[in-house]
Enzyme design. Structure first.
Site, short mmCIF file in Angstrom:
data_model
loop_
_atom_site.label_atom_id
_atom_site.label_comp_id
_atom_site.label_asym_id
_atom_site.label_seq_id
_atom_site.Cartn_x
_atom_site.Cartn_y
_atom_site.Cartn_z
N GLU A 67 0.83 -1.22 0.00
CA GLU A 67 0.00 0.00 0.00
C GLU A 67 0.86 1.26 0.00
O GLU A 67 0.74 2.10 0.90
CB GLU A 67 -0.90 0.00 1.24
CG GLU A 67 -1.84 -1.17 1.33
CD GLU A 67 -2.54 -1.26 2.68
OE1 GLU A 67 -2.20 -0.48 3.59
OE2 GLU A 67 -3.42 -2.11 2.81
N PRO A 68 1.72 1.43 -0.98
CA PRO A 68 2.53 2.65 -0.98
C PRO A 68 1.71 3.87 -1.38
O PRO A 68 0.92 3.81 -2.32
CB PRO A 68 3.61 2.36 -2.04
CG PRO A 68 2.99 1.35 -2.94
CD PRO A 68 1.97 0.58 -2.15
N TYR A 96 5.11 18.38 10.98
CA TYR A 96 6.08 17.32 11.30
C TYR A 96 7.52 17.82 11.26
O TYR A 96 8.45 16.99 11.26
CB TYR A 96 5.99 16.18 10.28
CG TYR A 96 4.62 15.66 9.96
CD1 TYR A 96 3.88 14.95 10.90
CD2 TYR A 96 4.06 15.85 8.70
CE1 TYR A 96 2.62 14.45 10.59
CE2 TYR A 96 2.80 15.36 8.38
CZ TYR A 96 2.09 14.67 9.33
OH TYR A 96 0.86 14.17 9.01
N CYS A 142 -1.42 33.79 9.83
CA CYS A 142 -1.12 34.62 10.99
C CYS A 142 -0.64 33.79 12.18
O CYS A 142 -1.26 33.79 13.25
CB CYS A 142 -2.34 35.42 11.36
SG CYS A 142 -2.73 36.54 10.05
N GLU A 143 0.40 33.02 11.98
CA GLU A 143 1.03 32.25 13.05
C GLU A 143 2.53 32.18 12.76
O GLU A 143 2.91 32.02 11.60
CB GLU A 143 0.47 30.82 13.11
CG GLU A 143 -1.01 30.76 13.42
CD GLU A 143 -1.48 29.36 13.81
OE1 GLU A 143 -0.68 28.57 14.34
OE2 GLU A 143 -2.67 29.09 13.57
N1 LLP Z 1 -1.59 2.01 4.44
C1 LLP Z 1 -2.13 2.50 5.57
C2 LLP Z 1 -3.05 1.68 6.33
C3 LLP Z 1 -1.79 3.80 6.00
O1 LLP Z 1 -2.32 4.28 7.12
C4 LLP Z 1 -0.88 4.58 5.24
C5 LLP Z 1 -0.52 5.94 5.65
C6 LLP Z 1 -0.37 4.03 4.04
C7 LLP Z 1 -0.74 2.74 3.68
C8 LLP Z 1 0.57 4.78 3.14
O2 LLP Z 1 1.77 5.12 3.73
P1 LLP Z 1 2.94 5.74 2.82
O3 LLP Z 1 3.35 4.70 1.82
O4 LLP Z 1 2.41 6.95 2.14
O5 LLP Z 1 4.01 6.07 3.79
N2 LLP Z 1 0.61 12.82 6.60
C9 LLP Z 1 1.85 12.12 6.86
C10 LLP Z 1 1.78 10.66 6.47
C11 LLP Z 1 0.63 9.91 7.11
C12 LLP Z 1 0.50 8.48 6.63
C13 LLP Z 1 -0.76 7.85 7.12
N3 LLP Z 1 -0.97 6.51 6.69
C14 LLP Z 1 2.99 12.84 6.14
O6 LLP Z 1 2.74 13.87 5.51
O7 LLP Z 1 4.13 12.42 6.24
#
Ligand code: LLP
Length: 421
Positions: A274-275, A317, A344-345
């Site tokens: 699930e990328p 982050y 405004c922060e």
């Molecule tokens: N599968 C599930 C169940 C997830 O919760 C996520 C991400 C992914 C796959 C995909 O993960 P990835 O391959 O994109 O790392 N907003 C944060 C990232 C939050 C990810 C949440 N879940 C950021 O901007 O770094």
């Protein structure tokens, strides 16, 4: 981080000068390179599918633009969705329900029945969710399900996105895994797979291997109990380099190692991934314009027309996004600046202490690697409208999302009659 071509001091993106894109579509604007999107999907799919049957479920939370989804649909991708909204958006983009897995967390009965009604596979996150799903879907135990487990292994670029550690709010705790599958059988379900997502943006392959060991242990234990699974779902989390000279994760090696473990130690023939970030992150830049330059004595600022309403990752982050001046590309740098937006922060800072070549009002400021969790996490804070999105391909640009009108922010509000007149 990608290297971009320089034409006469201007950065080229998808075969176009970023200055031309900014002039034509205005700023701030997210610009996505179609070719790179297709390449990223193919890279990860090919890396794994040469070893065993592979389904890449793009984690659409990273970017749910319909055009981006449509391109991935054409490539043969499947989907990881986390809400009814994401499921419906992917159906709208042309994905058949059997290409979508829904992995919710703290899901309401209302959402659970709506998603179950759409016929997508549900990756159940808790015992409570299993019992509720059983009641809600009475008579439809053919509903495909799988379970997300907590592997006791976490990873991520920031503590806020680590999900797999013991005690996490996500998944079935290790102590309950076997009995939950047995309970699912008792309720009449036929669980198809086992899933983890350890976290997002980690850049070491070790946690993936550790989590895989846990998945394999449970898969084999379940088999002994008479429950034969069809797939192992490794979740997302492949990290990408945001800084110059940072190495990429070796996806081919990761694929060989993970699939090797499955094939050697289990009877499982199919892996799911699930990328999100890996597929969309470096496909997109955020173009913003320098509107103000300030020398505050101990600090110099480049003020731009994008803030944390447009890209929240640095504020949320402390994430690094590389920054260049698109119209002074490759020019010698003169001093250090903080790149700040109009919110405004004081936390509205997109980048700190960056050396830049003599920034001036009107310069096109390019924020790199903005395709994952960029537009998707943008907001209307300070009543600023959501911005445009553009697709570029071989020197041509197309609008794929128009900006909001300020008036559109009022359409769901109601002023009580008694206050009018
Ligand atoms: N599968 C599930 C169940 C997830 O919760 C996520 C991400 C992914 C796959 C995909 O993960 P990835 O391959 O994109 O790392 N907003 C944060 C990232 C939050 C990810 C949440 N879940 C950021 O901007 O770094």
């Amino acid at each position: 981080m990608r290297d971009y071509e320089n034409r006469d001091g201007v950065m080229l993106f998808g075969g176009m000068k970023v200055t031309d894109i900014a002039d034509e579509f205005g700023t701030p604007v997210y610009v996505t390179d179609e070719k790179r999107l297709r390449e990223n999907y193919r890279n990860v799919h090919n890396a794994f599918s040469k070893h065993m049957e592979t389904k890449v479920h793009y984690a659409c939370k990273a970017n749910t633009n319909l055009t981006i989804l449509k391109i991935l649909e054409q490539e043969g991708s499947c989907i990881d969705a986390v809400s009814l909204g994401e499921v419906m958006t992917c159906l709208k983009a042309g994905f058949a329900p059997d290409r979508i897995i829904y992995t919710g967390n703290n899901v309401s009965n209302k959402e659970l029945s709506a998603v179950a009604g759409l016929g997508v596979m549900i990756n159940v996150d808790s015992v409570s969710e299993l019992e509720r799903l059983s009641k809600l879907s009475d008579g439809n135990k053919a509903l495909p399900i799988s379970f997300r487990i907590t592997p006791g292994v976490g990873s991520g670029h920031n503590a806020k996105v680590v999900t797999g550690s013991t005690g996490s709010k996500f998944g079935i705790p290790e102590k309950d895994v076997i009995k939950t599958y047995l309970r699912a059988k008792e309720l009449g379900f036929d669980p198809r797979g086992i899933h983890v997502h350890i976290g997002s943006g980690g850049r070491s392959s070790e946690p993936f291997m550790d989590a895989m060991e846990v998945l394999i242990r449970f898969t084999n234990e379940l088999k002994e109990k008479g429950i034969e699974l069809e797939f192992i779902d490794m979740g997302g989390g492949i990290g990408v380099p945001y800084r110059p000279n940072e190495p990429e994760m070796d996806v081919d090696e990761l694929a060989a190692d993970l699939t090797g473990m499955i094939l050697e130690e289990t009877d499982i023939k199919k892996i799911l991934l699930e990328p999100g970030r890996y597929i969309v992150c470096d496909t997109t830049v955020l173009l913003t314009r320098c509107v103000d330059v300030k020398d505050a004595g101990i600090k110099k600022y480049v003020g731009v027309d994008a803030g944390f309403n447009t890209l929240i990752r640095p504020a949320m982050y402390d994430s690094y996004h590389h920054i260049a001046l698109g119209n002074k590309f490759g020019k010698a740098c003169t001093a250090k600046y903080d790149v700040v937006g109009p919110i405004c922060e004081s936390g509205d800072c997109l980048a700190r202490d960056r050396v830049l070549p003599d920034p001036e009002e009107g310069d096109v400021v390019v924020i790199y690697d903005a395709g994952a969790y960029g537009f998707a996490m943008s907001s209307n804070y300070n009543s600023r409208p959501l911005c445009r999105e553009v697709l570029v391909n071989d020197g041509k640009a197309e609008l794929i999302r128009d900006s909001e009108k300020i008036e559109e922010q009022w359409i769901h509000q109601r002023i009580p009659e008694r206050l009018i007149g």
